[in-house]
Design a protein around this motif. Structure first.
Motif, mmCIF file in Angstrom:
data_model
loop_
_atom_site.group_PDB
_atom_site.id
_atom_site.type_symbol
_atom_site.label_atom_id
_atom_site.label_comp_id
_atom_site.label_asym_id
_atom_site.label_seq_id
_atom_site.Cartn_x
_atom_site.Cartn_y
_atom_site.Cartn_z
ATOM 1 N N GLY A 238 23.934 28.549 49.749
ATOM 2 C CA GLY A 238 24.301 27.377 50.538
ATOM 3 C C GLY A 238 25.757 27.320 50.908
ATOM 4 N N LEU A 239 26.591 28.127 50.271
ATOM 5 C CA LEU A 239 28.024 28.175 50.566
ATOM 6 C C LEU A 239 28.412 29.358 51.440
ATOM 7 C CD1 LEU A 239 29.312 27.424 46.941
ATOM 8 C CD2 LEU A 239 29.138 25.790 48.831
ATOM 9 N N LEU A 240 27.451 30.221 51.762
ATOM 10 C CA LEU A 240 27.738 31.486 52.436
ATOM 11 C C LEU A 240 28.012 31.278 53.926
ATOM 12 C CD1 LEU A 240 27.774 34.497 51.570
ATOM 13 C CD2 LEU A 240 25.425 34.641 52.421
ATOM 14 N N PRO A 241 29.137 31.818 54.456
ATOM 15 C CA PRO A 241 29.402 31.730 55.900
ATOM 16 C C PRO A 241 28.387 32.549 56.698
ATOM 17 C CG PRO A 241 31.389 32.324 54.662
ATOM 18 C CD PRO A 241 30.232 32.456 53.716
ATOM 19 N N GLY A 242 28.198 32.175 57.955
ATOM 20 C CA GLY A 242 27.249 32.858 58.807
ATOM 21 C C GLY A 242 27.848 34.024 59.557
ATOM 22 N N TYR A 243 27.046 34.634 60.448
ATOM 23 C CA TYR A 243 27.466 35.827 61.189
ATOM 24 C C TYR A 243 28.668 35.534 62.087
ATOM 25 C CZ TYR A 243 27.040 40.103 63.969
ATOM 26 O OH TYR A 243 27.281 41.298 64.595
ATOM 27 N N VAL A 244 28.713 34.370 62.696
ATOM 28 C CA VAL A 244 29.813 34.034 63.597
ATOM 29 C C VAL A 244 31.140 34.009 62.852
ATOM 30 C CG1 VAL A 244 30.759 32.216 65.073
ATOM 31 C CG2 VAL A 244 28.320 32.743 65.165
ATOM 32 N N SER A 245 31.114 33.645 61.570
ATOM 33 C CA SER A 245 32.350 33.520 60.788
ATOM 34 C C SER A 245 32.825 34.849 60.213
ATOM 35 C CB SER A 245 32.155 32.513 59.648
ATOM 36 O OG SER A 245 31.828 31.240 60.149
ATOM 37 N N ILE A 246 31.915 35.633 59.632
ATOM 38 C CA ILE A 246 32.356 36.848 58.927
ATOM 39 C C ILE A 246 31.626 38.107 59.405
ATOM 40 C CG2 ILE A 246 33.082 35.601 56.867
ATOM 41 C CD1 ILE A 246 30.465 36.375 55.537
ATOM 42 N N GLY A 247 30.883 38.008 60.495
ATOM 43 C CA GLY A 247 30.256 39.186 61.070
ATOM 44 C C GLY A 247 29.158 39.769 60.207
ATOM 45 N N VAL A 248 29.111 41.111 60.177
ATOM 46 C CA VAL A 248 28.022 41.796 59.490
ATOM 47 C C VAL A 248 28.032 41.555 57.982
ATOM 48 C CG1 VAL A 248 29.263 43.953 59.068
ATOM 49 C CG2 VAL A 248 26.775 43.997 59.438
ATOM 50 N N ALA A 249 29.167 41.089 57.452
ATOM 51 C CA ALA A 249 29.230 40.782 56.017
ATOM 52 C C ALA A 249 28.269 39.654 55.648
ATOM 53 C CB ALA A 249 30.654 40.402 55.615
ATOM 54 N N ALA A 250 27.949 38.779 56.610
ATOM 55 C CA ALA A 250 27.069 37.642 56.321
ATOM 56 C C ALA A 250 25.662 38.107 55.924
ATOM 57 C CB ALA A 250 27.017 36.699 57.520
ATOM 58 N N PRO A 251 24.980 38.903 56.737
ATOM 59 C CA PRO A 251 23.653 39.350 56.308
ATOM 60 C C PRO A 251 23.703 40.276 55.086
ATOM 61 C CG PRO A 251 24.289 40.446 58.340
ATOM 62 C CD PRO A 251 25.279 39.347 58.112
ATOM 63 N N VAL A 252 24.793 41.038 54.935
ATOM 64 C CA VAL A 252 24.909 41.923 53.766
ATOM 65 C C VAL A 252 25.005 41.102 52.487
ATOM 66 C CG1 VAL A 252 26.381 43.606 52.598
ATOM 67 C CG2 VAL A 252 25.897 43.858 55.033
#
Length: 448
Positions: A119-133
């Protein structure tokens, strides 16, 4: 009417067959503790499945192709199931070596913390490919913890229960599943009323953050539950297995496969009827999110009644017969379930989802006592955990396979119905074979 399981391998007895005094009050306390933990477990796990259908495919797995984004989200969903056997191996070994209770405290803590962090994890727009990883890595840890949770909870409940009432107490951890569904779907239903921009930016996070206070409640209750009397007896007689996982694989491999088959419909069928159906309803049929979530809520309420009834019927007819009956009924309703959903009528959609979930919940209700009869006390945690998670690793890919089949066959629902029939037939086979592999009095000596 089937005869009760032999006392050597049933809950409420010592490994050597001597009686252990277990009161109904104590059995209820333990069963409730198991229920609360599994409710949190399934709340967290189902929450991810719902979010994979509604959120992660847009905010984490961003793609110009909506189908590819959904496949990516369901692939991360499947990762949690792929990790579950590792959790089964780790916590199965520890549960049969150091105790059921200690492991269950660890698993529920991991599940709750990981879900809150999502619930605290940033999304793709914020941190790019690191989000899904990062999301996938957290799902991996969650899967490991879940891999050790259910087997331990059911083992603890079964081993505290009086033998003649095992069905009703062993079903308590199973009831955690619809309660988890109610909580997770209800939470998403509430936040889905927010404006789309608010839902995407912060609303979807609230159900995940709620895992933190729920974890506190679960830990408070679970810490008050005592250790299994059967395990304490094993310790006292120095009969604890030195390598329980190895022993299960080398001495009970057929039981593992049969147990996994018997569990498949209750897990894989459920994700087909909920996670895939939510995606199918909103994406292909263009039904509202609120309608699909309402359908899962109604199905979860109905499932509670089915589970309670199934537990009582298992005490009378035996869990194997109930498993076979549930598998065959699910075969019969597979196509009608999807016909109702394809009608797009709100009431019929709800009826279709509820009907499907109710039928596949019949074998799920009795999977605890059925698996417990396949393994002796000193290998029971490992046996239950491995069996259920062999089914779990297959089940995690069910929404992914159903989505791929639907895309390959032109978008209709008939391929998903066929997939449900195949799953149901596998479980029917598992239920039919289980009595032949259940342990006899002569085969169980001192928990071995």
């Amino acid at each position: 009417m089937t005869t009760p399981p032999s006392p050597q391998h049933a809950g409420g007895t010592t490994p050597t067959g001597g009686a252990v005094t277990v009161t109904d009050a104590e059995a209820r306390k333990v069963a409730f503790g198991a229920f609360v933990g599994t409710a949190l477990e399934w709340y967290d796990f189902f929450l991810y499945g719902t979010a994979a259908s509604l959120v992660f495919n847009r905010l984490f797995f961003t793609s110009g192709n909506p189908a590819l984004a959904t496949l990516g989200a369901f692939a991360s969903f499947a990762v949690g199931f792929a990790a579950r056997p590792f959790g089964a191996i780790l916590f199965g070994h520890l549960g049969d070596r150091i105790g059921r209770r200690r492991c269950l405290i660890i698993t529920v803590t991991l599940i709750g913390v990981v879900t809150g962090v999502i619930g605290l994890l940033p999304g793709y727009v914020s941190i790019g490919v690191a989000a899904p990883v990062l999301l996938t890595l957290l799902r991996l840890v969650q899967g490991i913890a879940v891999g050790g949770e259910w087997g331990g909870a059911v083992t603890l409940a079964v081993e505290h229960a009086p033998i003649e009432r095992r069905g009703r107490y062993a079903v308590m951890p199973q009831i955690g599943s619809p309660i988890g569904t109610l909580l997770s779907s209800g939470a998403f239903l509430a936040v889905s009323a927010l404006p789309p921009a608010s839902f995407d930016s912060w609303g979807w996070r609230l159900p995940f953050l709620a895992a933190f206070p729920l974890l506190y409640i679960a830990l408070w209750i679970r810490r008050r539950v005592g250790e299994s009397p059967l395990f304490e007896q094993l310790l006292a007689e120095d009969e604890v297995a030195s390598s329980p996982i190895r022993d299960v694989v080398t001495t009970a491999f057929p039981q593992l496969l049969v147990g996994a088959c018997a569990c498949l419909l209750g897990v894989g069928g459920f994700y087909l009827a909920t996670t895939f159906v939510i995606s199918y309803g909103t994406g292909t049929l263009h039904l509202s999110r609120s309608l699909m979530l309402t359908a899962t809520l109604v199905a979860a309420v109905l499932e509670i009644g089915v589970l309670v009834a199934g537990g009582r019927l298992a005490e009378r007819f035996g869990p194997a017969r109930i498993t076979v009956a549930g598998g065959l009924v699910s075969v019969l309703v597979a196509f009608p379930m999807f016909w109702l959903i394809d009608s797009r009528g709100a009431g019929l959609v709800v009826l279709g989802v509820a009907l499907g979930v109710a039928c596949l919940s019949i074998p799920y209700a009795v999977s605890g006592p059925l698996l417990a009869d396949l393994f002796p006390a000193k290998l029971r945690y490992s046996g239950l955990a491995l069996s259920s998670n062999i089914a779990g690793i297959v089940s995690g890919f069910v929404p992914l396979v159903a989505t791929a089949l639907q895309a390959a066959t032109g978008g209709g629902s008939w391929s998903a119905a066929v997939l449900l029939i195949v799953i149901a037939l596998i479980t029917t086979l598992g239920g039919a074979l289980a009595p032949r592999l259940s342990l006899s009095r002569d085969e169980v000596v001192a928990g071995g």
